[in-house]
Design an enzyme around this catalytic site. Structure first.
Site, PDB file in Angstrom:
ATOM      1  N   ASP A  77       0.817  -1.212   0.000  1.00 56.77           N
ATOM      2  CA  ASP A  77       0.000   0.000   0.000  1.00 56.77           C
ATOM      3  C   ASP A  77       0.850   1.261   0.000  1.00 56.77           C
ATOM      4  O   ASP A  77       2.038   1.251   0.303  1.00 56.77           O
ATOM      5  CB  ASP A  77      -0.961   0.008   1.191  1.00 56.77           C
ATOM      6  CG  ASP A  77      -0.244   0.011   2.539  1.00 56.77           C
ATOM      7  OD1 ASP A  77       0.767  -0.698   2.676  1.00 56.77           O
ATOM      8  OD2 ASP A  77      -0.705   0.728   3.454  1.00 56.77           O
ATOM      9  N   GLU A 131      -0.130  -1.101   5.660  1.00 51.91           N
ATOM     10  CA  GLU A 131       0.926  -0.701   6.591  1.00 51.91           C
ATOM     11  C   GLU A 131       0.831   0.768   6.950  1.00 51.91           C
ATOM     12  O   GLU A 131       1.257   1.181   8.034  1.00 51.91           O
ATOM     13  CB  GLU A 131       2.295  -0.996   5.965  1.00 51.91           C
ATOM     14  CG  GLU A 131       3.477  -0.813   6.908  1.00 51.91           C
ATOM     15  CD  GLU A 131       4.070   0.594   6.915  1.00 51.91           C
ATOM     16  OE1 GLU A 131       4.919   0.876   7.782  1.00 51.91           O
ATOM     17  OE2 GLU A 131       3.688   1.411   6.047  1.00 51.91           O
TER      18      GLU A 131
END
Length: 358
Positions: A77, A131
């Site tokens: 991400d 994350e």
């Protein structure tokens, strides 16, 4: 949910070109499914790997019976796009959202996964989601909780941006709120009240005069910091406020436990009402471990402390020594002009390849 992307990932591209492809594949936190699908499909095309999936987390492993197993991990991400897509190249720099943090690291790991068919250590490649957002959504955390056997290893390398320099361990982080109370009154008759915002002056004075600690661990110097990061208070333009809240963030060296960090903050603000709202423990660098020493030697022998929290802490909690090592520049992570050096991408891959084949 992400819409399907018609172009599969080509893991034969060089590291810079593969990074650009990943960057042009948007995957803001919570919207990683299409990229996870593409990563899974590409890795399933590698006959030497066993591939598993849990949510939007993809784990690929070699099973060669080597004496040591190493994890290479990276998150899929990015933070929200800031008008910085599609990617583009200027000289040696590749620009775009996620170039530094951390699609360049993911590209290196994918390249190694596809091409290292006979490594000198067994390898586990972990590509995970979420994350960049709240800790409870972190895909690596979900794997550690629900599939810890997938992460079992002797050593781990988190491909976080570190300018192709080993960054050992990470700081712990604690957030707390100091609440000040007073008595509400009309501001025209302020003597009838007690201004809660004014009471925050003592809190801010303690912060301004605070002397942060520096500590050396495994030859790396960690610097602590205790800072106000938010102040909330006020009712209206004609009201003496009866409440004010100062939010504090303590970034602490990894030689402190969570309990020790909380005890220290409470001592600093003795006499005030303090509530801890968030906690993430740090991770010791572990550079004295044989696997870490070998890795350090193979990557140039340079190491520095990691300022900030990373998922090396999750590996540390599992008893797995871990370091941060990736091509991105952490100083440009999350910025509009985020970029990564193409030379650093190639250098990182070459060093890891040498370490895993020599």
């Amino acid at each position: 949910m992400s819409s399907p992307n018609p172009t599969p990932l080509d893991l034969t591209l060089d590291g810079g070109a593969l990074t650009a492809r990943l960057v042009d594949f948007p995957s803001v936190s919570g919207d990683e499914q299409a990229l996870a699908d593409a990563v899974e499909a590409a890795l399933r095309g590698c006959a030497h790997l066993t591939v598993d999936r849990y949510g939007n987390n993809v784990v690929a492993r070699t099973n060669l019976g080597r004496a040591e197993r190493v994890v290479l991990a990276g998150h899929l991400d990015t933070v929200p796009i800031a008008d910085n897509l599609p990617s583009y190249v200027e000289g040696d720099l590749l620009y775009g959202c996620g170039t530094s943090d951390m699609k360049s690291g993911v590209a290196v790991a994918l390249r190694l996964a596809a091409t290292l068919t006979e490594p000198n250590r067994d390898l586990t490649y972990v590509f995970y989601d979420c994350e960049e957002v709240e800790a409870h959504r972190n895909g690596l955390g979900h794997l550690a909780r629900d599939r810890p056997e997938w992460l079992a290893a002797d050593f781990a390398v988190l491909m976080e941006p570190s300018e192709a320099t080993v960054e050992g361990g990470c700081q712990g982080t604690l957030r707390a709120q100091v609440r000040l109370t007073g008595v509400r009154a009309h501001s025209a008759r302020s003597w009838l009240g007690d201004n809660a915002i004014h009471r925050a002056a003592e809190v801010l004075t303690r912060l301004a005069t605070y002397q942060p600690r520096r500590v050396e661990i495994d030859g790396l110097e960690y610097r602590e910091g205790l800072n106000a990061v938010r102040i909330d208070g006020g009712v209206a333009g004609n009201v003496i406020p009866d409440e004010c809240v100062v939010t504090i963030n303590f970034r602490y060296a990894p030689d402190r436990s969570e309990a020790e960090a909380e005890k220290h903050v409470r001592e600093v603000f003795d006499g005030f009402e303090l509530t801890v709202t968030d906690f993430a423990p740090g991770a010791l660098p572990g550079l004295s471990q044989p696997a870490a020493q070998a890795f350090l030697a193979a990557t140039g022998g340079r190491a520095r402390a990691k300022f900030g929290w990373t998922d090396v802490a999750r590996f540390s909690a599992l008893g797995i020594p871990a370091v941060n090592y990736g091509p991105g520049d952490p100083n440009f992570a999350h910025k509009r002009d985020e970029h990564c050096s193409l030379t650093a991408i190639a250098e990182t891959e070459d060093r890891l390849r040498a370490w895993l084949t020599s």
